[in-house]
Write a protein that holds these residues in place. Structure first.
Motif, PDB file in Angstrom:
ATOM      1  N   LEU A  41      55.336  36.178  -3.363  1.00 26.39           N
ATOM      2  CA  LEU A  41      56.124  37.257  -2.772  1.00 26.39           C
ATOM      3  C   LEU A  41      56.443  38.323  -3.811  1.00 26.39           C
ATOM      4  CD1 LEU A  41      57.683  38.384  -0.332  1.00 26.39           C
ATOM      5  CD2 LEU A  41      59.654  37.014  -1.085  1.00 26.39           C
ATOM      6  N   PHE A  42      56.910  37.898  -4.968  1.00 24.17           N
ATOM      7  CA  PHE A  42      57.221  38.828  -6.053  1.00 24.17           C
ATOM      8  C   PHE A  42      55.965  39.578  -6.480  1.00 24.17           C
ATOM      9  CE2 PHE A  42      57.682  40.005 -10.470  1.00 24.17           C
ATOM     10  CZ  PHE A  42      58.962  40.544 -10.530  1.00 24.17           C
ATOM     11  N   TYR A  43      54.851  38.860  -6.629  1.00 23.52           N
ATOM     12  CA  TYR A  43      53.592  39.461  -7.066  1.00 23.52           C
ATOM     13  C   TYR A  43      53.106  40.496  -6.056  1.00 23.52           C
ATOM     14  CZ  TYR A  43      48.898  39.651  -9.068  1.00 23.52           C
ATOM     15  OH  TYR A  43      47.729  40.066  -9.646  1.00 23.52           O
ATOM     16  N   GLY A  44      53.222  40.154  -4.772  1.00 24.83           N
ATOM     17  CA  GLY A  44      52.762  41.078  -3.751  1.00 24.83           C
ATOM     18  C   GLY A  44      53.631  42.316  -3.630  1.00 24.83           C
ATOM     19  N   VAL A  45      54.955  42.130  -3.686  1.00 28.02           N
ATOM     20  CA  VAL A  45      55.872  43.257  -3.481  1.00 28.02           C
ATOM     21  C   VAL A  45      55.886  44.198  -4.681  1.00 28.02           C
ATOM     22  CG1 VAL A  45      58.297  43.888  -3.170  1.00 28.02           C
ATOM     23  CG2 VAL A  45      57.303  42.015  -1.839  1.00 28.02           C
ATOM     24  N   PHE A  46      55.889  43.644  -5.888  1.00 25.22           N
ATOM     25  CA  PHE A  46      56.082  44.466  -7.074  1.00 25.22           C
ATOM     26  C   PHE A  46      54.791  44.794  -7.818  1.00 25.22           C
ATOM     27  CE2 PHE A  46      60.199  42.414  -6.431  1.00 25.22           C
ATOM     28  CZ  PHE A  46      61.032  43.520  -6.463  1.00 25.22           C
ATOM     29  N   LEU A  47      53.661  44.175  -7.456  1.00 30.99           N
ATOM     30  CA  LEU A  47      52.403  44.469  -8.145  1.00 30.99           C
ATOM     31  C   LEU A  47      51.304  44.925  -7.186  1.00 30.99           C
ATOM     32  CD1 LEU A  47      52.321  41.625 -10.819  1.00 30.99           C
ATOM     33  CD2 LEU A  47      52.765  44.043 -11.184  1.00 30.99           C
ATOM     34  N   LEU A  48      50.968  44.085  -6.226  1.00 29.19           N
ATOM     35  CA  LEU A  48      49.862  44.419  -5.330  1.00 29.19           C
ATOM     36  C   LEU A  48      50.182  45.626  -4.450  1.00 29.19           C
ATOM     37  CD1 LEU A  48      48.560  40.896  -4.225  1.00 29.19           C
ATOM     38  CD2 LEU A  48      47.676  42.422  -5.999  1.00 29.19           C
ATOM     39  N   TYR A  49      51.371  45.641  -3.862  1.00 26.71           N
ATOM     40  CA  TYR A  49      51.724  46.762  -2.988  1.00 26.71           C
ATOM     41  C   TYR A  49      51.793  48.090  -3.756  1.00 26.71           C
ATOM     42  CZ  TYR A  49      54.479  49.856  -0.064  1.00 26.71           C
ATOM     43  OH  TYR A  49      54.931  50.941   0.638  1.00 26.71           O
ATOM     44  N   PRO A  50      52.469  48.171  -4.924  1.00 29.54           N
ATOM     45  CA  PRO A  50      52.443  49.451  -5.657  1.00 29.54           C
ATOM     46  C   PRO A  50      51.044  49.864  -6.083  1.00 29.54           C
ATOM     47  CG  PRO A  50      54.228  48.056  -6.444  1.00 29.54           C
ATOM     48  CD  PRO A  50      53.396  47.202  -5.545  1.00 29.54           C
ATOM     49  N   PHE A  51      50.204  48.879  -6.453  1.00 30.81           N
ATOM     50  CA  PHE A  51      48.838  49.221  -6.854  1.00 30.81           C
ATOM     51  C   PHE A  51      48.063  49.807  -5.672  1.00 30.81           C
ATOM     52  CE2 PHE A  51      44.354  47.940  -7.337  1.00 30.81           C
ATOM     53  CZ  PHE A  51      44.053  48.664  -8.475  1.00 30.81           C
ATOM     54  N   ALA A  52      48.154  49.156  -4.507  1.00 29.47           N
ATOM     55  CA  ALA A  52      47.469  49.665  -3.318  1.00 29.47           C
ATOM     56  C   ALA A  52      48.019  51.030  -2.904  1.00 29.47           C
ATOM     57  CB  ALA A  52      47.597  48.664  -2.169  1.00 29.47           C
ATOM     58  N   LEU A  53      49.340  51.210  -2.995  1.00 23.92           N
ATOM     59  CA  LEU A  53      49.943  52.496  -2.658  1.00 23.92           C
ATOM     60  C   LEU A  53      49.479  53.585  -3.623  1.00 23.92           C
ATOM     61  CD1 LEU A  53      51.907  54.135  -0.933  1.00 23.92           C
ATOM     62  CD2 LEU A  53      53.751  53.416  -2.485  1.00 23.92           C
ATOM     63  N   GLY A  54      49.337  53.248  -4.895  1.00 22.93           N
ATOM     64  CA  GLY A  54      48.853  54.226  -5.859  1.00 22.93           C
ATOM     65  C   GLY A  54      47.425  54.661  -5.557  1.00 22.93           C
ATOM     66  N   LEU A  55      46.571  53.699  -5.188  1.00 26.02           N
ATOM     67  CA  LEU A  55      45.206  54.062  -4.803  1.00 26.02           C
ATOM     68  C   LEU A  55      45.198  54.971  -3.576  1.00 26.02           C
ATOM     69  CD1 LEU A  55      43.280  50.678  -5.264  1.00 26.02           C
ATOM     70  CD2 LEU A  55      43.178  52.703  -6.718  1.00 26.02           C
ATOM     71  N   TRP A  56      46.049  54.648  -2.603  1.00 25.75           N
ATOM     72  CA  TRP A  56      46.120  55.463  -1.391  1.00 25.75           C
ATOM     73  C   TRP A  56      46.647  56.855  -1.703  1.00 25.75           C
ATOM     74  CZ3 TRP A  56      44.103  55.791   3.140  1.00 25.75           C
ATOM     75  CH2 TRP A  56      44.736  56.488   4.173  1.00 25.75           C
ATOM     76  N   MET A  57      47.647  56.958  -2.579  1.00 29.59           N
ATOM     77  CA  MET A  57      48.190  58.263  -2.951  1.00 29.59           C
ATOM     78  C   MET A  57      47.154  59.109  -3.682  1.00 29.59           C
ATOM     79  SD  MET A  57      52.018  57.166  -4.237  1.00 29.59           S
ATOM     80  CE  MET A  57      52.362  58.810  -4.887  1.00 29.59           C
ATOM     81  N   SER A  58      46.281  58.465  -4.461  1.00 30.54           N
ATOM     82  CA  SER A  58      45.279  59.224  -5.212  1.00 30.54           C
ATOM     83  C   SER A  58      44.267  59.910  -4.308  1.00 30.54           C
ATOM     84  CB  SER A  58      44.554  58.301  -6.191  1.00 30.54           C
ATOM     85  OG  SER A  58      43.704  57.385  -5.506  1.00 30.54           O
ATOM     86  N   LEU A  59      44.214  59.526  -3.048  1.00 30.87           N
ATOM     87  CA  LEU A  59      43.299  60.147  -2.080  1.00 30.87           C
ATOM     88  C   LEU A  59      43.990  61.219  -1.260  1.00 30.87           C
ATOM     89  CD1 LEU A  59      41.519  56.896  -0.804  1.00 30.87           C
ATOM     90  CD2 LEU A  59      40.795  58.429  -2.641  1.00 30.87           C
ATOM     91  N   HIS A  60      45.212  61.610  -1.658  1.00 20.99           N
ATOM     92  CA  HIS A  60      45.990  62.580  -0.903  1.00 20.99           C
ATOM     93  C   HIS A  60      46.492  63.694  -1.816  1.00 20.99           C
ATOM     94  CE1 HIS A  60      46.106  59.144   1.836  1.00 20.99           C
ATOM     95  NE2 HIS A  60      46.537  59.943   2.796  1.00 20.99           N
ATOM     96  N   ASP A  61      46.770  64.828  -1.200  1.00 17.17           N
ATOM     97  CA  ASP A  61      47.590  65.859  -1.844  1.00 17.17           C
ATOM     98  C   ASP A  61      49.032  65.502  -1.505  1.00 17.17           C
ATOM     99  OD1 ASP A  61      48.717  68.037  -2.974  1.00 17.17           O
ATOM    100  OD2 ASP A  61      47.788  69.519  -1.663  1.00 17.17           O
ATOM    101  N   TRP A  62      49.682  64.805  -2.430  1.00 20.02           N
ATOM    102  CA  TRP A  62      50.949  64.114  -2.151  1.00 20.02           C
ATOM    103  C   TRP A  62      52.024  64.682  -3.067  1.00 20.02           C
ATOM    104  CZ3 TRP A  62      50.912  58.929   0.445  1.00 20.02           C
ATOM    105  CH2 TRP A  62      52.184  58.384   0.552  1.00 20.02           C
ATOM    106  N   GLU A  63      52.999  65.340  -2.490  1.00 26.88           N
ATOM    107  CA  GLU A  63      54.101  65.878  -3.276  1.00 26.88           C
ATOM    108  C   GLU A  63      55.227  64.860  -3.343  1.00 26.88           C
ATOM    109  OE1 GLU A  63      55.377  69.616  -1.861  1.00 26.88           O
ATOM    110  OE2 GLU A  63      53.509  70.658  -2.360  1.00 26.88           O
ATOM    111  N   ILE A  64      55.799  64.695  -4.525  1.00 29.32           N
ATOM    112  CA  ILE A  64      56.839  63.686  -4.708  1.00 29.32           C
ATOM    113  C   ILE A  64      58.136  64.097  -4.015  1.00 29.32           C
ATOM    114  CG2 ILE A  64      57.728  64.640  -6.871  1.00 29.32           C
ATOM    115  CD1 ILE A  64      58.085  61.768  -7.843  1.00 29.32           C
ATOM    116  N   VAL A  65      58.344  65.396  -3.843  1.00 32.05           N
ATOM    117  CA  VAL A  65      59.517  65.894  -3.137  1.00 32.05           C
ATOM    118  C   VAL A  65      59.053  66.528  -1.825  1.00 32.05           C
ATOM    119  CG1 VAL A  65      61.454  67.489  -3.206  1.00 32.05           C
ATOM    120  CG2 VAL A  65      60.779  66.278  -5.271  1.00 32.05           C
TER     121      VAL A  65
END
Length: 311
Positions: A41-65
């Motif tokens: 659970l810890f590995y998935g929430v704090f490592l796998l999910y942020p890694f997958a989200l980062g890959l998904w964000m890299s395919l977008h024009d994504w503004e932090i604000v």
């Protein structure tokens, strides 16, 4: 009153035993998964999910604000290819890791060889050298900024004492990167030393005794006994130091702000500035993905070379 006896045929006994064994295996498997569940659970929430989200964000024009999100595919990576700031930061990062990681490994090995004796004075020195490793990057950079200060710093006063002009290390384009490397070596040499000390303790003392009986020189003992026995430890230290120094961030940010003239600006600082200053989180995620691939490739290459050498 009569009691009727129940008989079990030979064909039924193995079937019952098989069912019991299957149930026992299922219970053991469930117990194992329950034991691993908190870590997974810890590995998935704090490592796998942020890694997958980062890959998904890299395919977008994504503004932090704000809520602006636009899928653009691999355009962020295409832009990276033509970005001179990215290539300059990548060059500085590779330069820093290529010079600092081997130096930290060698320094850790020298300290371990010099301080492996079981006397109290050596134990105290081991504690002193390892103590710098537990300091935060803020403390380390504050100490070294004072040491390198061209007006009142320790090195400046030493140069004046011998009749030389002080050097503004952190403001000089040629000296800024070496100053950051020395700071990082002072900060990180404790961990390689501890790992090498652990590796030295695993070498049987009978081997050294046999070498002494054969009147082997210290260089021969180091070359033919100590270094081969520390091969796996050396690989571990090199991988850890390389990956760690590829992520250098605090030292240049706090000591030089990436200057002078971007001469000490690493990839992680570029990621930070792109995301939190320019608000381009999608582009920053693309740079982060490239950095991850670089670190993964370096570690994989080193482990592969080690396996080939072992075979």
């Amino acid at each position: 009153m009569s009691v009727q006896a129940t008989s079990v045929t030979p064909a039924q006994a193995p079937e019952a035993g098989s069912r019991n064994g299957s149930l026992a295996r299922h219970r053991n498997a469930l117990s194992g998964y329950a034991f691993l569940a908190p870590f997974l659970l810890f590995y998935g929430v704090f490592l796998l999910y942020p890694f997958a989200l980062g890959l998904w964000m890299s395919l977008h024009d994504w503004e932090i604000v704000g809520d602006f999100r636009e899928y653009i595919g691999f355009l962020n990576y295409v832009e990276l290819w033509d970005d001179p700031y990215f290539w300059e930061a990548l060059k500085r990062t590779l330069q820093f890791a290529a010079m600092t990681a081997p130096a930290a490994t060698l320094l850790g090995l020298v300290l371990a060889l010099a301080l492996q004796k079981p006397l109290r004075i050596y134990a105290a020195l081991r504690a002193v050298f390892f103590a710098s490793n537990i300091f935060s990057v803020t403390v380390v950079t504050l100490v070294w900024a004072m040491v390198l200060n061209p007006d009142r710093g320790l090195i400046a006063n030493g140069l004046r004492a011998v009749g030389l002009a002080p050097i503004a290390f952190l403001a000089d384009k040629d000296w800024a990167m070496p100053a950051l490397m020395v700071t990082s070596l002072w900060w990180t040499a404790g961990l390689p030393m501890a790992l090498f000390l652990a590796g030295l303790q695993q070498i049987p003392p009978e081997v050294y005794e046999a070498a002494r009986l054969d009147k082997a020189s210290r260089w021969a003992v180091l070359r033919h006994i100590t270094l081969p026995a520390l091969a796996r430890t050396t690989l571990l230290v090199v991988v850890l130091q390389t990956v760690m120094h590829l992520q250098v961030f605090g030292q240049p940010l706090l000591m030089t702000r990436g200057g002078p003239a971007n001469s000490t600006r690493p990839l992680v600082q570029l990621i930070y500035e792109t995301s939190f200053r320019d608000w381009r989180s999608g582009y920053a995620s693309a740079i982060s993905t490239v950095l991850f691939v670089l670190m993964f490739g370096v570690a994989l290459l080193q482990f592969r070379l080690s396996r080939q050498e072992g075979e």
